[in-house]
Design a protein around this motif. Structure first.
Motif, short mmCIF file in Angstrom:
data_model
loop_
_atom_site.label_atom_id
_atom_site.label_comp_id
_atom_site.label_asym_id
_atom_site.label_seq_id
_atom_site.Cartn_x
_atom_site.Cartn_y
_atom_site.Cartn_z
N THR A 199 57.66 63.27 -107.31
CA THR A 199 57.86 63.10 -108.75
C THR A 199 56.53 63.02 -109.51
OG1 THR A 199 59.95 61.98 -108.38
CG2 THR A 199 58.93 61.65 -110.52
N PHE A 200 55.57 62.31 -109.00
CA PHE A 200 54.31 62.14 -109.73
C PHE A 200 53.26 63.16 -109.32
CE2 PHE A 200 56.47 58.08 -110.08
CZ PHE A 200 56.46 57.93 -111.45
N SER A 201 53.31 63.64 -108.08
CA SER A 201 52.31 64.61 -107.63
C SER A 201 52.76 66.06 -107.87
CB SER A 201 52.04 64.42 -106.13
OG SER A 201 53.23 64.63 -105.39
N ILE A 202 54.00 66.27 -108.23
CA ILE A 202 54.67 67.56 -108.45
C ILE A 202 54.98 68.28 -107.14
CG2 ILE A 202 54.67 69.83 -109.57
CD1 ILE A 202 53.04 68.64 -111.83
N VAL A 203 54.05 68.28 -106.17
CA VAL A 203 54.32 68.98 -104.91
C VAL A 203 53.83 68.15 -103.73
CG1 VAL A 203 52.15 70.31 -105.01
CG2 VAL A 203 54.06 71.17 -103.65
N ASN A 204 54.67 68.12 -102.68
CA ASN A 204 54.29 67.54 -101.39
C ASN A 204 54.33 68.65 -100.36
OD1 ASN A 204 54.11 64.95 -102.43
ND2 ASN A 204 56.10 64.30 -101.69
N GLU A 205 53.47 68.55 -99.38
CA GLU A 205 53.42 69.54 -98.30
C GLU A 205 53.75 68.86 -96.98
OE1 GLU A 205 50.03 72.15 -96.01
OE2 GLU A 205 49.85 71.96 -98.19
N TYR A 206 54.60 69.51 -96.19
CA TYR A 206 54.99 69.00 -94.88
C TYR A 206 54.79 70.09 -93.85
CZ TYR A 206 57.42 65.83 -98.03
OH TYR A 206 57.71 64.97 -99.04
N LEU A 207 54.60 69.67 -92.61
CA LEU A 207 54.49 70.60 -91.50
C LEU A 207 55.64 70.37 -90.53
CD1 LEU A 207 50.66 70.43 -90.75
CD2 LEU A 207 51.90 72.24 -91.96
N ALA A 208 56.17 71.48 -90.04
CA ALA A 208 57.20 71.45 -89.00
C ALA A 208 56.71 72.42 -87.93
CB ALA A 208 58.56 71.88 -89.55
N VAL A 252 55.09 75.63 -92.68
CA VAL A 252 54.68 74.84 -93.84
C VAL A 252 55.86 74.77 -94.81
CG1 VAL A 252 53.08 74.68 -95.78
CG2 VAL A 252 52.28 75.56 -93.57
N ILE A 253 56.08 73.58 -95.35
CA ILE A 253 57.16 73.38 -96.31
C ILE A 253 56.57 72.73 -97.56
CG2 ILE A 253 59.33 72.15 -96.76
CD1 ILE A 253 59.68 72.24 -93.63
N TYR A 254 56.87 73.32 -98.71
CA TYR A 254 56.44 72.77 -100.00
C TYR A 254 57.67 72.20 -100.71
CZ TYR A 254 52.25 75.56 -99.19
OH TYR A 254 51.11 76.10 -98.65
N HIS A 255 57.54 70.98 -101.19
CA HIS A 255 58.62 70.29 -101.89
C HIS A 255 58.13 69.96 -103.30
CE1 HIS A 255 61.25 66.37 -102.00
NE2 HIS A 255 61.65 67.26 -102.89
N GLY A 280 55.22 82.78 -98.72
CA GLY A 280 56.04 83.07 -97.55
C GLY A 280 56.50 81.81 -96.84
N HIS A 281 56.00 80.65 -97.29
CA HIS A 281 56.40 79.38 -96.70
C HIS A 281 57.68 78.88 -97.37
CE1 HIS A 281 52.77 79.20 -94.40
NE2 HIS A 281 52.01 79.24 -95.50
N THR A 282 58.33 77.92 -96.76
CA THR A 282 59.55 77.34 -97.31
C THR A 282 59.23 76.52 -98.55
OG1 THR A 282 60.56 77.30 -95.12
CG2 THR A 282 61.50 75.83 -96.78
N CYS A 283 60.03 76.71 -99.59
CA CYS A 283 59.87 75.95 -100.84
C CYS A 283 61.19 75.31 -101.22
CB CYS A 283 59.43 76.87 -101.98
SG CYS A 283 57.76 77.50 -101.84
#
Length: 138
Positions: free
Chosen positions: A59-68, A72-75, A99-102
């Motif tokens: 909510t405050f950072s606009i985007v979080n990044e995760y690894l699986a 790479v997943i962008y939220h 090309g990563h998951t969003c």
């Protein structure tokens, strides 16, 4: 596709169903009222993809990044942006077309920036514990 979620324990199966339906499409938008469970469902999808980190709302950072693994997943959570320019300022194109998951929460704030094809997840509150998910390919 419609998915009924009767309790939180149904979310993992709902996530697997969504990912099966999505096939190769890795861009997802999530619509629903505040508190409908968008972030909660995204947590279940991230788990199904193999994310080990704690998934939280950006909510405050606009985007979080995760690894699986190697994936790479962008939220994104665009709830707090005040203008479309903020999406340009964070370099949305580098994320959206990587090309990563969003996963996109509050996509109506950036509607004109969405790619041509994506998976749309609408979350409807039935009651305090139940949700109806409507999933479609756009």
């Amino acid at each position: 596709m419609k998915i009924k979620v009767n309790r939180l324990s149904d979310l993992d199966e709902a996530a697997r169903s969504l990912l099966s339906f999505a096939g190769d499409n890795n861009f997802f938008i999530f619509e629903g009222d505040m508190g409908a469970g968008k972030t909660t469902f995204i947590k279940a999808i991230a788990r199904a993809l193999g994310v080990q980190d704690t998934v939280s709302s950006p909510t405050f950072s606009i985007v979080n990044e995760y690894l699986a693994g190697e994936k790479v997943i962008y939220h994104f959570d665009f709830y707090r942006i005040k203008s479309i320019q903020e999406a340009y300022d964070i370099g949305y194109e580098e994320y959206f077309y990587s090309g990563h998951t969003c996963f996109i929460e509050w996509p109506e704030k950036i509607q004109e920036l969405l790619p041509e094809n994506y998976i749309k997840v609408e979350i409807f509150t039935v009651n305090e514990n139940e949700r109806m998910l409507s999933v479609s390919k756009i």
